[in-house]
Design a protein around this motif. Structure first.
Motif, PDB file in Angstrom:
ATOM      1  N   TYR A  65       0.828  -1.205   0.000  1.00  0.00           N
ATOM      2  CA  TYR A  65       0.000   0.000   0.000  1.00  0.00           C
ATOM      3  C   TYR A  65       0.862   1.254   0.000  1.00  0.00           C
ATOM      4  O   TYR A  65       0.651   2.184  -0.795  1.00  0.00           O
ATOM      5  CB  TYR A  65      -0.919  -0.002   1.223  1.00  0.00           C
ATOM      6  CG  TYR A  65      -1.762   1.237   1.350  1.00  0.00           C
ATOM      7  CD1 TYR A  65      -2.872   1.436   0.534  1.00  0.00           C
ATOM      8  CD2 TYR A  65      -1.450   2.228   2.285  1.00  0.00           C
ATOM      9  CE1 TYR A  65      -3.637   2.586   0.639  1.00  0.00           C
ATOM     10  CE2 TYR A  65      -2.211   3.380   2.400  1.00  0.00           C
ATOM     11  CZ  TYR A  65      -3.309   3.549   1.572  1.00  0.00           C
ATOM     12  OH  TYR A  65      -4.065   4.692   1.675  1.00  0.00           O
ATOM     13  N   VAL A  66       1.837   1.284   0.865  1.00  0.00           N
ATOM     14  CA  VAL A  66       2.679   2.474   0.999  1.00  0.00           C
ATOM     15  C   VAL A  66       3.455   2.734  -0.288  1.00  0.00           C
ATOM     16  O   VAL A  66       3.660   3.886  -0.694  1.00  0.00           O
ATOM     17  CB  VAL A  66       3.633   2.295   2.197  1.00  0.00           C
ATOM     18  CG1 VAL A  66       4.712   3.372   2.198  1.00  0.00           C
ATOM     19  CG2 VAL A  66       2.849   2.344   3.507  1.00  0.00           C
ATOM     20  N   ARG A  67       3.890   1.668  -0.958  1.00  0.00           N
ATOM     21  CA  ARG A  67       4.678   1.812  -2.170  1.00  0.00           C
ATOM     22  C   ARG A  67       3.917   2.556  -3.263  1.00  0.00           C
ATOM     23  O   ARG A  67       4.523   3.178  -4.134  1.00  0.00           O
ATOM     24  CB  ARG A  67       5.086   0.425  -2.667  1.00  0.00           C
ATOM     25  CG  ARG A  67       6.242   0.439  -3.671  1.00  0.00           C
ATOM     26  CD  ARG A  67       6.509  -0.941  -4.246  1.00  0.00           C
ATOM     27  NE  ARG A  67       6.835  -1.911  -3.217  1.00  0.00           N
ATOM     28  CZ  ARG A  67       6.053  -2.959  -2.903  1.00  0.00           C
ATOM     29  NH1 ARG A  67       4.906  -3.143  -3.530  1.00  0.00           N
ATOM     30  NH2 ARG A  67       6.431  -3.811  -1.983  1.00  0.00           N
ATOM     31  N   ARG A  68       2.600   2.496  -3.228  1.00  0.00           N
ATOM     32  CA  ARG A  68       1.786   3.161  -4.262  1.00  0.00           C
ATOM     33  C   ARG A  68       1.674   4.665  -4.049  1.00  0.00           C
ATOM     34  O   ARG A  68       1.121   5.369  -4.883  1.00  0.00           O
ATOM     35  CB  ARG A  68       0.378   2.557  -4.286  1.00  0.00           C
ATOM     36  CG  ARG A  68       0.321   1.117  -4.733  1.00  0.00           C
ATOM     37  CD  ARG A  68      -1.099   0.681  -5.064  1.00  0.00           C
ATOM     38  NE  ARG A  68      -1.971   0.584  -3.900  1.00  0.00           N
ATOM     39  CZ  ARG A  68      -2.956   1.420  -3.611  1.00  0.00           C
ATOM     40  NH1 ARG A  68      -3.193   2.460  -4.383  1.00  0.00           N
ATOM     41  NH2 ARG A  68      -3.711   1.223  -2.547  1.00  0.00           N
ATOM     42  N   HIS A  69       2.187   5.152  -2.912  1.00  0.00           N
ATOM     43  CA  HIS A  69       2.003   6.562  -2.583  1.00  0.00           C
ATOM     44  C   HIS A  69       3.343   7.226  -2.310  1.00  0.00           C
ATOM     45  O   HIS A  69       4.332   6.569  -1.981  1.00  0.00           O
ATOM     46  CB  HIS A  69       1.091   6.697  -1.360  1.00  0.00           C
ATOM     47  CG  HIS A  69      -0.266   6.104  -1.551  1.00  0.00           C
ATOM     48  ND1 HIS A  69      -1.229   6.696  -2.341  1.00  0.00           N
ATOM     49  CD2 HIS A  69      -0.819   4.962  -1.074  1.00  0.00           C
ATOM     50  CE1 HIS A  69      -2.327   5.952  -2.322  1.00  0.00           C
ATOM     51  NE2 HIS A  69      -2.104   4.892  -1.573  1.00  0.00           N
ATOM     52  N   SER A  70       3.355   8.527  -2.420  1.00  0.00           N
ATOM     53  CA  SER A  70       4.557   9.290  -2.122  1.00  0.00           C
ATOM     54  C   SER A  70       4.867   9.192  -0.625  1.00  0.00           C
ATOM     55  O   SER A  70       3.962   9.297   0.212  1.00  0.00           O
ATOM     56  CB  SER A  70       4.356  10.760  -2.500  1.00  0.00           C
ATOM     57  OG  SER A  70       5.362  11.563  -1.919  1.00  0.00           O
TER      58      SER A  70
END
Length: 233
Positions: free
Chosen positions: A98-103
């Protein structure tokens, strides 16, 4: 508790941060507001039911956190959440996905670390390539000094309210909405500091649970850590 409701911004709130706790059947999130002289407010809390191993509950989180704004009549503006911390202590692969998809300016993975002598540490890479080397732009998590911030939280909760109308709240005062319930406060104070002395007379400090549920405490700590990371202090 004071005369304001969840999802409203009292005068004084300048920055919002959020935190997310991952459970086997839900995500729980909290939003806190931060202002001058260390003033802080509980702004929002909610439960998003769903299996974190799937995708639906994470899309719900995008809607409730990343796309959300909160109206400030004081500033005549809609305020977004500046940064969100997601606890990677459970189902870490899903959290990292999940975190990888966001800045990282908007969302980071965190994990509490005992005896870390600071609020939040430098990020650590958690993904490696086929050669066993860490991937430069792979997922990272930020260690959070949970002992450090739990101590600060309890000091904050001991501050006295003003007794006069024209008196300012103490620096670091924590404000709660009128409908904050007993369950929230029990979770917020679900641990106590145990102090013991070893055989060599060294004093040992350890935070221990006195209640089963402590999500509110953990999420406050993470929201506070990312507030510090974006320069609130």
């Amino acid at each position: 508790r004071e005369n304001y409701e969840y999802r409203t911004l009292p005068a004084g709130v300048l920055v919002l941060t959020a935190s997310v706790d991952v459970q086997k059947d839900r995500l729980e999130f909290y939003v806190y507001g931060w202002g001058r002289r260390g003033q802080r407010w509980l702004i929002d809390r909610d439960v998003l039911p769903g299996d974190p191993a799937g995708r639906t509950v994470w899309r719900d989180l995008d809607t409730r956190i990343l796309s959300a704004t909160y109206r400030s009549e004081w500033l005549s503006a809609d305020i977004p959440i500046r940064r969100t911390a997601v606890d990677a202590g459970y189902l870490a692969p899903e959290v990292y996905r999940y975190v990888r998809r966001h800045s990282p300016d908007k969302v980071i993975a965190v994990h509490g670390k005992q005896r870390l002598p600071m609020a939040i540490g430098a990020p650590k890479a958690v993904e490696i390539n086929l050669k066993g080397k860490r991937i430069y732009r792979g997922a990272k998590f930020f260690p959070v000094g949970s002992d450090y911030l739990k101590g600060e939280l309890y000091a904050t909760l001991r501050l006295d309210r003003p007794t006069k109308d024209d008196e300012e709240y103490p620096e670091g005062f924590l404000h709660f909405p009128s409908s904050a319930d007993e369950d929230y406060f029990k979770q917020l104070t679900a641990e106590r500091l145990k102090i013991s002395e070893k055989k060599n007379r060294e004093v040992h400090y350890e935070w221990v649970r006195i209640r089963e549920r402590n999500e509110a405490m953990d999420c406050y700590v993470y929201a506070r850590a990312v507030a510090i990371s974006v320069g609130v202090d």
